[in-house]
Design a protein around this motif. Structure first.
Motif, PDB file in Angstrom:
ATOM      1  N   ASP A 600       1.014  -1.190   0.056  1.00 19.16           N
ATOM      2  CA  ASP A 600       0.006  -0.082  -0.044  1.00 19.16           C
ATOM      3  C   ASP A 600       0.932   1.409   0.104  1.00 19.16           C
ATOM      4  O   ASP A 600       0.453   2.299  -0.978  1.00 19.16           O
ATOM      5  CB  ASP A 600      -1.075   0.152   1.410  1.00 19.16           C
ATOM      6  N   THR A 603       2.825   1.656  -3.545  1.00 13.17           N
ATOM      7  CA  THR A 603       1.510   1.941  -4.632  1.00 13.17           C
ATOM      8  C   THR A 603       1.393   3.056  -5.627  1.00 13.17           C
ATOM      9  O   THR A 603       1.431   3.446  -6.532  1.00 13.17           O
ATOM     10  CB  THR A 603      -0.082   1.637  -4.015  1.00 13.17           C
ATOM     11  N   ALA A 608      -0.264  -1.284  -8.756  1.00 11.74           N
ATOM     12  CA  ALA A 608      -0.468  -1.700  -7.505  1.00 11.74           C
ATOM     13  C   ALA A 608       0.227  -2.894  -8.019  1.00 11.74           C
ATOM     14  O   ALA A 608       0.937  -3.408  -7.293  1.00 11.74           O
ATOM     15  CB  ALA A 608      -2.268  -1.793  -7.119  1.00 11.74           C
TER      16      ALA A 608
END
Length: 620
Positions: A600, A603, A608
């Motif tokens: 996360d 990203t 992603a």
């Protein structure tokens, strides 16, 4: 909000992860650690309020401060450690600076720790010893002694006139006969029953401690009373011993030429600064007498302000010292002076001593003492860094260099080489040029050693390669050859350089090496090394050239290491190009932090899919 171009530019220069941390800093006391793009700690500081202190480095109002400007330019990330109060933060900062040695903190550099005298008062028959390490073992420690010879002289006086033991054998009184120390009257002989009563030994010990504490007047009065009592009791041998002790104490006082009636105990700090170099002189005054001095040097300061420089110096000077004097005299007030004073007072309380003061003298005898120390600081600076006032002085030194090394002509052009290895896997070299006694930075050269890569570090082979490459190129291009080639190292490096010159048929070029630890010079073709006086201007010039070659090599070494660390793992990942790599390193600071980041967190910078791939390849 009204637009401010400088403020907006500063905001753009702050990496996103650092900006977030700045906004979420606590308002508690603690220590902050600034890190560069490689994750290395570049500066450690302490704060009463972490949020306000750390954010101040990134405010427009502080942009003119050279220290703040450099920190802001280099900082890519920060860490912090909370403490209960500012004193705890000060102590933690001192310990971290000593351990991590950040490049932007002022560090005291010395070849060894200070010499102290240790009194083992926790033993039945205490000993007095020399030591460089202070332990929490119940013993009394006195010092530091500056210079070290003063401690050795003091130990000699105690052994001769107070006759305390220096051996480490168990004392139970069961030995048949004492050792030679007793027979030459250097020990009271507590190892043999009946030679020395415990109370007699304790009395001698207490008098020796008075001497170590600098209370010579009190000790002389005490010995005078006892000498008269012993003489009246017709114990003339013991009275003579007291008389001898009084005489040596008086002699010590007469030999001390610098005295102060008003100042009982003090450490006096003064500095001299020019460019990136600085010297620090510390005089130690005990019992109104200058007992010794200590000197420190810095050769590559990235910034200098007297307030922060002296503050860092004091903090490290007293970090492990068990002795803090009544007063500390400084030429200027320093940063965090009140906090530093409270910390030093707390160290004195542990030793059951009264408070202390940090003062800046404005008039009178203390100002005269400070001026004297400042003159010494300037003198040692000039001695160390070879300030050459004019061309005639430089020419004279070059002429002396020619005579000392047995050269045919004055070495107007000197080229020096140094080798630097990165963790045994990558070797680089530097070449610096000195023309007519002045360093020529535009002529410096950097080399990546090629022929021995992957075979482990080999300074001799590296030296041979770089010397051969340098002078083959000069020979092929018809460039001017130097009047003297200087290599850093001993006979091995000298021989390697000579082999390289021989292959080029340039073995008649003057060649010498200087060994770092011994500071002796080996000259090619001469059997005996050249040993110059420690204060010789010729030696100072050679040291300056050698040190500059070393500095230039180490700087190149660090740059190569950082480039290697930045590119090694990221370059192996498909989809990570130069732009993404730069963005990741700007926001996370190092490959290690990228590895620890979650999918996360990665990203927003990669997307992603690529974030998951990076996480899989780098792992944790």
């Amino acid at each position: 909000m009204k637009k401010n171009p400088i403020r907006d530019t500063l905001k753009k220069c702050i990496p996103e992860n650092l900006s977030i941390k700045l906004q979420n800093l606590p308002v508690s006391p603690g220590v902050y650690l600034f890190r560069d793009g490689s994750g290395s700690i570049i500066y450690i500081g302490k704060a009463r309020n972490l949020k306000n202190r750390v954010k101040s480095y990134f405010q427009v109002s502080h942009q003119k401060d050279p220290k703040v400007r450099i920190i802001r330019q280099l900082t890519a990330d920060l860490d912090f450690i909370l403490t209960d109060n500012e004193i705890e933060a000060l102590i933690l900062e001192s310990n971290l600076v000593k351990k991590e040695q950040p490049r932007l903190n002022v560090r005291l550099k010395d070849d060894k720790s200070f010499l102290h005298i240790k009194v083992t008062v926790n033993e039945d028959f205490p000993r007095i010893l020399l030591t460089r390490r202070i332990r929490k073992d119940g013993a009394l420690y006195f010092g530091p002694y500056l210079p070290a010879s003063l401690a050795k002289k003091t130990i000699g006086i105690i052994n001769r006139y107070f006759q305390l033991r220096t051996c480490s054998i168990p004392i139970d009184g069961k030995l048949d006969r004492p050792c030679l120390e007793y027979h030459i009257k250097r020990c009271l002989g507590p190892c043999v029953d009946g030679l020395c009563r415990p109370e007699e030994y304790r009395q001698s010990l207490q008098e020796a401690i008075l001497l170590l504490e600098g209370k010579t007047s009190q000790l002389i009065d005490k010995l005078t009373v006892r000498m008269n009592e012993l003489a009246e009791a017709e114990n003339y041998e013991a009275a003579a011993l007291c008389r001898n002790r009084i005489k040596v104490l008086n002699d010590l006082g007469e030999k001390q030429k610098i005295t102060s009636a008003r100042l009982f105990e003090a450490d006096i700090f003064a500095y001299f600064h020019e460019g990136r170099r600085a010297s620090l002189q510390v005089f130690s005054m005990r019992g109104g007498q200058i007992l010794g001095k200590k000197e420190f040097f810095w050769e590559d300061l990235e910034y200098f302000t007297p307030q922060s420089f002296l503050r860092d110096a004091l903090q490290q000077y007293y970090l492990e010292s068990t002795y803090v004097p009544d007063r500390i005299l400084l030429p200027v007030e320093i940063e965090d002076q009140e906090v530093l004073s409270e910390w030093l007072k707390s160290k004195r309380k542990k030793a059951r001593k009264k408070g202390m003061k940090i003062t800046v003298p404005r008039r009178g005898q203390n100002l005269d003492l400070l001026a004297m120390v400042e003159r010494n600081a300037r003198m040692i600076f000039e001695s160390r860094f070879r300030i050459l006032p004019d061309a005639r002085s430089k020419e004279k030194i070059l002429e002396q260099l020619k005579e000392e090394l047995g050269l045919q002509d004055n070495p107007e052009l000197i080229e020096a080489f140094d080798i630097s290895t990165i963790q045994g896997s990558e070797t680089v070299a530097s070449m610096v040029s000195c023309r007519n006694g002045v360093m020529q930075k535009k002529e410096y050269k950097k080399y990546i050693i090629r022929d021995i890569q992957g075979e482990g570090p080999d300074d001799f082979a590296a030296m041979q390669e770089v010397v051969h490459r340098r002078y083959k190129r000069l020979s092929d291009s018809g460039g001017k050859l130097p009047d003297l080639i200087l290599v850093d190292g001993g006979k091995g490096q000298l021989h390697a350089a000579y082999q390289a010159l021989s292959r080029l048929e340039l073995d008649d070029l003057p060649l010498a090496s200087i060994a770092k630890r011994e500071e002796i010079i080996f000259v090619q073709g001469q059997d005996d090394p050249v040993v110059l006086d420690h204060h010789s201007s010729v030696l100072h010039l050679i040291q300056e050239i050698r040190d500059e070659a070393h500095r230039f090599a180490v700087t190149f070494h660090r740059k190569r290491r950082n480039q290697r660390d930045f590119t090694s793992e990221l370059d192996n990942i498909s989809g990570i190009g130069p732009k993404r790599k730069k963005r990741l390193l700007q926001n996370f600071g190092s490959v290690a932090r990228i590895r620890r980041a979650s999918v996360d967190e990665l990203t927003p910078f990669l997307g992603a899919k690529l974030a998951r791939e990076v996480k899989e390849q780098l792992g944790e």
